[in-house]
Design a protein around this motif. Structure first.
Motif, PDB file in Angstrom:
ATOM      1  N   VAL A   1      14.754  10.786   0.260  1.00  0.00           N
ATOM      2  CA  VAL A   1      14.195   9.430   0.259  1.00  0.00           C
ATOM      3  C   VAL A   1      14.389   8.788   1.630  1.00  0.00           C
ATOM      4  N   GLY A   2      15.604   8.850   2.162  1.00  0.00           N
ATOM      5  CA  GLY A   2      15.885   8.249   3.470  1.00  0.00           C
ATOM      6  C   GLY A   2      15.076   8.879   4.589  1.00  0.00           C
ATOM      7  N   PHE A   3      15.096  10.211   4.662  1.00  0.00           N
ATOM      8  CA  PHE A   3      14.340  10.897   5.708  1.00  0.00           C
ATOM      9  C   PHE A   3      12.840  10.733   5.502  1.00  0.00           C
ATOM     10  N   GLY A   4      12.393  10.707   4.252  1.00  0.00           N
ATOM     11  CA  GLY A   4      10.978  10.509   3.963  1.00  0.00           C
ATOM     12  C   GLY A   4      10.494   9.136   4.402  1.00  0.00           C
ATOM     13  N   LEU A   5      11.300   8.108   4.151  1.00  0.00           N
ATOM     14  CA  LEU A   5      10.927   6.762   4.595  1.00  0.00           C
ATOM     15  C   LEU A   5      10.888   6.677   6.120  1.00  0.00           C
ATOM     16  N   MET A   6      11.838   7.347   6.767  1.00  0.00           N
ATOM     17  CA  MET A   6      11.830   7.348   8.231  1.00  0.00           C
ATOM     18  C   MET A   6      10.572   8.042   8.752  1.00  0.00           C
ATOM     19  N   ALA A   7      10.200   9.161   8.144  1.00  0.00           N
ATOM     20  CA  ALA A   7       8.979   9.870   8.541  1.00  0.00           C
ATOM     21  C   ALA A   7       7.747   9.012   8.282  1.00  0.00           C
ATOM     22  N   LEU A   8       7.722   8.320   7.152  1.00  0.00           N
ATOM     23  CA  LEU A   8       6.590   7.463   6.815  1.00  0.00           C
ATOM     24  C   LEU A   8       6.425   6.336   7.829  1.00  0.00           C
ATOM     25  N   VAL A   9       7.522   5.689   8.185  1.00  0.00           N
ATOM     26  CA  VAL A   9       7.466   4.601   9.161  1.00  0.00           C
ATOM     27  C   VAL A   9       7.012   5.130  10.518  1.00  0.00           C
ATOM     28  N   ALA A  10       7.580   6.251  10.942  1.00  0.00           N
ATOM     29  CA  ALA A  10       7.195   6.821  12.236  1.00  0.00           C
ATOM     30  C   ALA A  10       5.720   7.229  12.235  1.00  0.00           C
TER      31      ALA A  10
ATOM     32  N   LEU B   1      -4.467   4.085  17.302  1.00  0.00           N
ATOM     33  CA  LEU B   1      -5.640   3.218  17.119  1.00  0.00           C
ATOM     34  C   LEU B   1      -5.568   1.945  17.956  1.00  0.00           C
ATOM     35  N   GLY B   2      -4.408   1.708  18.572  1.00  0.00           N
ATOM     36  CA  GLY B   2      -4.243   0.504  19.373  1.00  0.00           C
ATOM     37  C   GLY B   2      -4.216  -0.767  18.550  1.00  0.00           C
ATOM     38  N   ARG B   3      -3.682  -0.670  17.341  1.00  0.00           N
ATOM     39  CA  ARG B   3      -3.647  -1.819  16.435  1.00  0.00           C
ATOM     40  C   ARG B   3      -2.215  -2.138  16.038  1.00  0.00           C
ATOM     41  N   ASP B   4      -2.046  -3.325  15.473  1.00  0.00           N
ATOM     42  CA  ASP B   4      -0.739  -3.739  14.976  1.00  0.00           C
ATOM     43  C   ASP B   4      -0.448  -2.999  13.681  1.00  0.00           C
ATOM     44  N   SER B   5       0.757  -2.469  13.562  1.00  0.00           N
ATOM     45  CA  SER B   5       1.116  -1.672  12.387  1.00  0.00           C
ATOM     46  C   SER B   5       1.313  -2.520  11.133  1.00  0.00           C
ATOM     47  N   GLY B   6       1.635  -3.787  11.304  1.00  0.00           N
ATOM     48  CA  GLY B   6       1.901  -4.643  10.153  1.00  0.00           C
ATOM     49  C   GLY B   6       3.302  -4.469   9.597  1.00  0.00           C
ATOM     50  N   LEU B   7       4.114  -3.684  10.280  1.00  0.00           N
ATOM     51  CA  LEU B   7       5.501  -3.494   9.842  1.00  0.00           C
ATOM     52  C   LEU B   7       6.325  -4.731  10.183  1.00  0.00           C
TER      53      LEU B   7
ATOM     54  N   GLY C   1       1.101  -1.623   6.150  1.00  0.00           N
ATOM     55  CA  GLY C   1       2.352  -1.858   6.869  1.00  0.00           C
ATOM     56  C   GLY C   1       3.308  -2.730   6.068  1.00  0.00           C
ATOM     57  N   LYS C   2       2.761  -3.734   5.393  1.00  0.00           N
ATOM     58  CA  LYS C   2       3.597  -4.602   4.548  1.00  0.00           C
ATOM     59  C   LYS C   2       4.192  -3.816   3.385  1.00  0.00           C
ATOM     60  N   LEU C   3       3.376  -2.969   2.777  1.00  0.00           N
ATOM     61  CA  LEU C   3       3.864  -2.144   1.667  1.00  0.00           C
ATOM     62  C   LEU C   3       4.985  -1.214   2.137  1.00  0.00           C
ATOM     63  N   ILE C   4       4.791  -0.589   3.281  1.00  0.00           N
ATOM     64  CA  ILE C   4       5.833   0.289   3.828  1.00  0.00           C
ATOM     65  C   ILE C   4       7.099  -0.514   4.106  1.00  0.00           C
ATOM     66  N   SER C   5       6.942  -1.714   4.665  1.00  0.00           N
ATOM     67  CA  SER C   5       8.110  -2.559   4.942  1.00  0.00           C
ATOM     68  C   SER C   5       8.844  -2.935   3.658  1.00  0.00           C
ATOM     69  N   TRP C   6       8.093  -3.198   2.588  1.00  0.00           N
ATOM     70  CA  TRP C   6       8.722  -3.513   1.310  1.00  0.00           C
ATOM     71  C   TRP C   6       9.500  -2.312   0.765  1.00  0.00           C
ATOM     72  N   LEU C   7       8.927  -1.111   0.893  1.00  0.00           N
ATOM     73  CA  LEU C   7       9.637   0.096   0.451  1.00  0.00           C
ATOM     74  C   LEU C   7      10.932   0.289   1.246  1.00  0.00           C
ATOM     75  N   VAL C   8      10.821   0.105   2.553  1.00  0.00           N
ATOM     76  CA  VAL C   8      11.981   0.260   3.430  1.00  0.00           C
ATOM     77  C   VAL C   8      13.034  -0.798   3.099  1.00  0.00           C
ATOM     78  N   ALA C   9      12.589  -2.025   2.882  1.00  0.00           N
ATOM     79  CA  ALA C   9      13.515  -3.100   2.537  1.00  0.00           C
ATOM     80  C   ALA C   9      14.188  -2.840   1.195  1.00  0.00           C
ATOM     81  N   GLY C  10      13.435  -2.291   0.244  1.00  0.00           N
ATOM     82  CA  GLY C  10      14.020  -1.959  -1.057  1.00  0.00           C
ATOM     83  C   GLY C  10      15.106  -0.912  -0.941  1.00  0.00           C
ATOM     84  N   ALA C  11      14.826   0.142  -0.177  1.00  0.00           N
ATOM     85  CA  ALA C  11      15.835   1.192   0.019  1.00  0.00           C
ATOM     86  C   ALA C  11      17.052   0.636   0.747  1.00  0.00           C
TER      87      ALA C  11
END
Length: 183
Positions: A142-151, A160-166, A5-15
């Protein structure tokens, strides 16, 4: 789950950071164009092309992952908030599933179009000559791919009933905090 989740957030923040830089470049480019036009009667060539094809595309599409991460889409909850929590969870699951599938499909299709424009060497002809525009087509996948990845990641965390870490990069606004600062 949190490291991914942190890695995804970093990618999203970079974009999103690149989109922010593009806002600054757009303002600078237009300002210089206006100054050159009125002070020296020689405006910059292709300003409208750069604004519409490069800056605006990046500004509009690169932050899509951040919008999904922060749940910042426009929403009107007239009925859903009155439903039981279990029904709301099912609705959230279905919404995330649909978002993932549709955004992934759009990312793939725009990626195919970007590859087609790259292969053709797409360009636009302006007063100063050719301006290569094929790189702008890669912003959409890239934009739509990141949105799909986050979703998708939110969907997995919900299943899984867990925190995503986003949302690793949240910034607290001191003016919105409930505590009064020490003076």
């Amino acid at each position: 789950m949190k490291p991914i989740g942190k890695l995804i957030s970093w990618l999203v923040a970079g974009a999103s950071g690149i989109a922010g830089i593009m806002v600054l470049l757009l303002v600078s480019h237009v300002t210089i164009d206006v100054l050159m036009r009125f002070m020296f009667s020689t405006p910059l060539d292709a300003t409208i092309l750069y604004v519409s094809a490069f800056y605006m595309v990046a500004i509009a599409f690169l932050p899509l992952g951040l919008v999904e991460e922060k749940d910042s889409h426009i929403a009107v909850e007239l009925l859903a908030e009155k439903l039981p929590n279990s029904v709301q969870t099912v609705l959230a699951f279905v919404a995330l599933l649909l978002t993932t599938v549709v955004m992934a499909a759009v990312a793939v299709r725009t990626g195919q179009e970007a590859m087609s424009k790259y292969a053709a060497g797409a360009y636009s002809i302006e007063a100063s000559g050719k301006v290569i525009i094929w790189p702008t087509y890669f912003v959409l996948p890239v934009g739509f791919g990141l949105m799909a990845l986050v979703a998708a990641w939110k969907l997995i965390a919900l299943a899984l009933g867990r925190d995503s870490g986003l949302s690793i990069l949240t910034v607290e606004d001191p003016y919105l905090s409930k505590e009064t600062p020490d003076v």
